[in-house]
Design an enzyme around this catalytic site. Structure first.
Site, short mmCIF file in Angstrom:
data_model
loop_
_atom_site.label_atom_id
_atom_site.label_comp_id
_atom_site.label_asym_id
_atom_site.label_seq_id
_atom_site.Cartn_x
_atom_site.Cartn_y
_atom_site.Cartn_z
N HIS A 219 58.00 36.15 28.58
CA HIS A 219 59.19 36.86 28.11
C HIS A 219 59.38 36.52 26.63
O HIS A 219 59.01 35.44 26.18
CB HIS A 219 60.42 36.47 28.93
CG HIS A 219 60.46 37.16 30.26
ND1 HIS A 219 61.39 38.12 30.59
CD2 HIS A 219 59.64 37.07 31.33
CE1 HIS A 219 61.15 38.57 31.81
NE2 HIS A 219 60.10 37.95 32.29
N CYS A 250 66.05 38.33 32.50
CA CYS A 250 66.16 37.54 33.72
C CYS A 250 67.62 37.20 33.95
O CYS A 250 68.30 36.75 33.04
CB CYS A 250 65.34 36.26 33.61
SG CYS A 250 65.54 35.17 35.03
N ASN A 259 60.60 41.22 28.65
CA ASN A 259 59.19 40.83 28.64
C ASN A 259 58.58 41.01 27.26
O ASN A 259 59.16 41.66 26.39
CB ASN A 259 58.41 41.72 29.62
CG ASN A 259 58.80 41.47 31.06
OD1 ASN A 259 59.73 42.08 31.55
ND2 ASN A 259 58.11 40.57 31.73
ZN ZN Z 1 59.40 38.20 34.23
#
Ligand code: ZN
Length: 318
Positions: A219, A250, A259
């Site tokens: 990420h 997240c 990402n």
């Molecule tokens: Zn991920």
């Protein structure tokens, strides 16, 4: 994880597009089912060899994936595409297997705290779930047996637990292989990793499980996503996850920006002479579909703003 189908002979680094799963999982706005299908088709048309198309999570937990079966079934009709689905547990694996998804990825947190928050199980309970999924696979007729990837998440640190010992990651990777997972991927779920750590940890995992180490998943939370991808390649990894326009993040990493950005990753790799098989113009068309389908969502990416350098021809001509 990466299926390596289709134009593999022309690919040096295989990119698995995880936007339709990781990106959408962390996007509040529901993307219409037809838009998901069109976006996935556009991603495949751009040459991405593998797409993680959905999560077979309980739709009561994440409404975004209430149409998982329909989206996956449509993706399965796209020629030469490796279709992957995330499954959080055996139930998800059963649903995915019913429609014939050939590659499943089960997340296993290296952090106990994250494991309990994410799948409401201890790490060892989630390893047992992997064993149950492998057992399910082994009951199927050979032509319907799926591949199962163990995705070791929070491998570089955790927002809840903080430091994640390298030994814990190695233990889980080794246990997954012993339980007969087909591959293991290593994920920086919350964007804590740095390139030195990536080189060190992935080299250690490779020593532990050899070629079963498949993809690395980063990420861009702290801006080190691309640097970490280079470090992973230096450690011998040839498959990377990324998300178009850096969609997602997240829920346990407040402020996470998503990402690694697929279009920026493709540009970097091709500039380095590493072939990805991805067509830039078509990738940008897929981005347009995504942006038009999710008004109000946040999108990232340098290439989308700057365009390609004059005369840029990709890795073939490099
Ligand atoms: Zn991920």
């Amino acid at each position: 994880m990466t299926g390596r189908v289709g134009a593999m002979a022309r690919i040096d680094i295989s990119i698995s597009e995880v936007g339709p799963r990781d990106g959408l999982q962390n996007t509040k706005i529901f993307m219409a089912t037809d838009a998901k299908k069109a976006w996935i088709r556009a991603l495949a048309a751009a040459g991405l060899p593998e797409i993680e198309v959905c999560s077979f999570v309980n739709p009561k937990m994440i409404a975004q994936f209430s149409d998982a079966a329909e989206v996956a079934a449509d993706a399965l009709t796209i020629p030469n595409l490796s279709v992957v689905a995330l499954v959080p547990n055996l139930k998800g694996a059963q649903r995915a297997a019913e429609i014939g998804v050939p590659r499943l990825s089960l997340p296993i947190s290296a952090s106990e705290a994250h494991s309990r928050a994410n799948v409401r199980k201890t790490v060892d309970e989630q390893l047992a779930e992997l064993g149950a999924i492998v057992a399910l696979r082994n009951t199927l007729p050979p032509e319907r047996r799926f591949k199962i990837n163990a995705g070791v998440s929070t491998a570089f640190g955790c927002t809840l637990q903080g430091d994640v010992p390298e030994a814990d990651v190695l233990r889980i990777a080794a246990a997954a292989v012993t339980l007969d997972a087909d591959s293991v991927s290593i994920a920086d779920t919350v964007g804590y990793a740095n390139p030195g750590q990536v080189r060190r940890l992935l080299a250690a995992v490779k020593r532990e499980i050899g070629p079963k180490l498949d993809a690395a998943h980063f990420h861009n939370t702290r801006g080190l996503g691309l640097a970490n991808c280079v470090a992973a390649i230096e450690a011998g990894v040839s498959a990377l996850d990324s998300s178009l326009a850096g969609l997602g993040g997240c829920p346990y990493a407040p402020g996470a920006s998503g990402n690694v950005i697929t279009e920026d990753l493709v540009f970097m790799l091709e500039s380095m002479g590493l072939r990805t098989g991805v067509d830039f113009d078509k990738l940008m068309q897929a981005r347009e579909i995504l942006v038009a389908s999710l008004p109000g969502a946040e999108f990232y990416g340098h290439l989308a703003k700057s365009g390609l350098p004059k005369g840029f021809a990709g890795a073939v001509a490099a």
